[in-house]
Design a protein around this motif. Structure first.
Motif, mmCIF file in Angstrom:
data_model
loop_
_atom_site.group_PDB
_atom_site.id
_atom_site.type_symbol
_atom_site.label_atom_id
_atom_site.label_comp_id
_atom_site.label_asym_id
_atom_site.label_seq_id
_atom_site.Cartn_x
_atom_site.Cartn_y
_atom_site.Cartn_z
ATOM 1 N N SER A 4 0.832 -1.202 0.000
ATOM 2 C CA SER A 4 0.000 0.000 0.000
ATOM 3 C C SER A 4 0.867 1.254 0.000
ATOM 4 O O SER A 4 2.097 1.179 0.030
ATOM 5 N N THR A 5 0.215 2.394 0.001
ATOM 6 C CA THR A 5 0.950 3.661 0.054
ATOM 7 C C THR A 5 1.754 3.781 1.348
ATOM 8 O O THR A 5 2.762 4.473 1.378
ATOM 9 N N ALA A 6 1.331 3.106 2.399
ATOM 10 C CA ALA A 6 2.100 3.124 3.647
ATOM 11 C C ALA A 6 3.500 2.549 3.415
ATOM 12 O O ALA A 6 4.486 3.061 3.961
ATOM 13 N N ASP A 7 3.588 1.519 2.598
ATOM 14 C CA ASP A 7 4.895 0.935 2.286
ATOM 15 C C ASP A 7 5.771 1.947 1.553
ATOM 16 O O ASP A 7 6.959 2.078 1.853
ATOM 17 N N ILE A 8 5.187 2.648 0.615
ATOM 18 C CA ILE A 8 5.930 3.646 -0.153
ATOM 19 C C ILE A 8 6.391 4.772 0.773
ATOM 20 O O ILE A 8 7.544 5.206 0.731
ATOM 21 N N GLU A 19 12.062 -3.220 -2.029
ATOM 22 C CA GLU A 19 13.104 -2.817 -2.977
ATOM 23 C C GLU A 19 13.260 -3.796 -4.131
ATOM 24 O O GLU A 19 13.828 -3.443 -5.165
ATOM 25 N N ALA A 20 12.749 -5.004 -3.995
ATOM 26 C CA ALA A 20 12.805 -5.992 -5.082
ATOM 27 C C ALA A 20 11.651 -5.835 -6.063
ATOM 28 O O ALA A 20 11.675 -6.458 -7.135
ATOM 29 N N ARG A 21 10.663 -5.025 -5.726
ATOM 30 C CA ARG A 21 9.509 -4.844 -6.613
ATOM 31 C C ARG A 21 9.956 -4.257 -7.956
ATOM 32 O O ARG A 21 10.821 -3.384 -8.002
ATOM 33 N N PRO A 22 9.378 -4.739 -9.066
ATOM 34 C CA PRO A 22 9.754 -4.227 -10.387
ATOM 35 C C PRO A 22 9.612 -2.707 -10.510
ATOM 36 O O PRO A 22 10.470 -2.055 -11.115
ATOM 37 N N ALA A 23 8.577 -2.131 -9.934
ATOM 38 C CA ALA A 23 8.392 -0.679 -10.029
ATOM 39 C C ALA A 23 9.516 0.058 -9.300
ATOM 40 O O ALA A 23 9.984 1.107 -9.768
ATOM 41 N N PHE A 24 9.963 -0.474 -8.184
ATOM 42 C CA PHE A 24 11.069 0.151 -7.457
ATOM 43 C C PHE A 24 12.341 0.072 -8.297
ATOM 44 O O PHE A 24 13.099 1.041 -8.383
ATOM 45 N N GLN A 25 12.575 -1.060 -8.916
ATOM 46 C CA GLN A 25 13.755 -1.219 -9.757
ATOM 47 C C GLN A 25 13.717 -0.270 -10.961
ATOM 48 O O GLN A 25 14.745 0.298 -11.338
ATOM 49 N N TRP A 56 10.996 -6.780 5.116
ATOM 50 C CA TRP A 56 10.020 -5.937 4.412
ATOM 51 C C TRP A 56 10.745 -5.005 3.449
ATOM 52 O O TRP A 56 10.351 -4.860 2.300
ATOM 53 N N GLN A 57 11.829 -4.370 3.896
ATOM 54 C CA GLN A 57 12.581 -3.449 3.052
ATOM 55 C C GLN A 57 13.123 -4.180 1.823
ATOM 56 O O GLN A 57 13.022 -3.671 0.694
ATOM 57 N N THR A 58 13.675 -5.345 2.010
ATOM 58 C CA THR A 58 14.188 -6.141 0.890
ATOM 59 C C THR A 58 13.074 -6.457 -0.103
ATOM 60 O O THR A 58 13.267 -6.357 -1.315
ATOM 61 N N LYS A 59 11.915 -6.821 0.417
ATOM 62 C CA LYS A 59 10.772 -7.163 -0.438
ATOM 63 C C LYS A 59 10.302 -5.948 -1.247
ATOM 64 O O LYS A 59 10.051 -6.058 -2.447
#
Length: 69
Positions: free
Chosen positions: A7-11, A42-48, A37-40
């Motif tokens: 969610s936006t909370a993660d962002i 940062e591994a998201r395609p959108a983050f990359q 959680w941070q690793t997960k």
């Protein structure tokens, strides 16, 4: 961060938590769930994709100087 679904909370929480770890204010070894959680996140395609656009050379660089009128 705010529940089981991304969610936006993660962002919103990624930057302050990452900054606290980089500044040695928080020790990720003491908080394994937050580190995972941070690793997960940062591994998201959108983050990359964001990293590739924001840091094409892989480095954090200062923003360009402002040009005042």
């Amino acid at each position: 961060f705010g529940g089981s679904a991304f969610s936006t909370a993660d962002i919103m929480m990624l930057f302050p938590i990452s900054y606290a770890i980089r500044m040695n204010v928080a020790d990720p070894e003491k908080y394994p769930n937050i580190a995972a959680w941070q690793t997960k996140v940062e591994a998201r395609p959108a983050f990359q994709r964001m990293l590739a656009a924001a840091r094409p050379d892989g480095r954090v660089s200062p923003p360009p100087s402002l040009t005042l009128p």
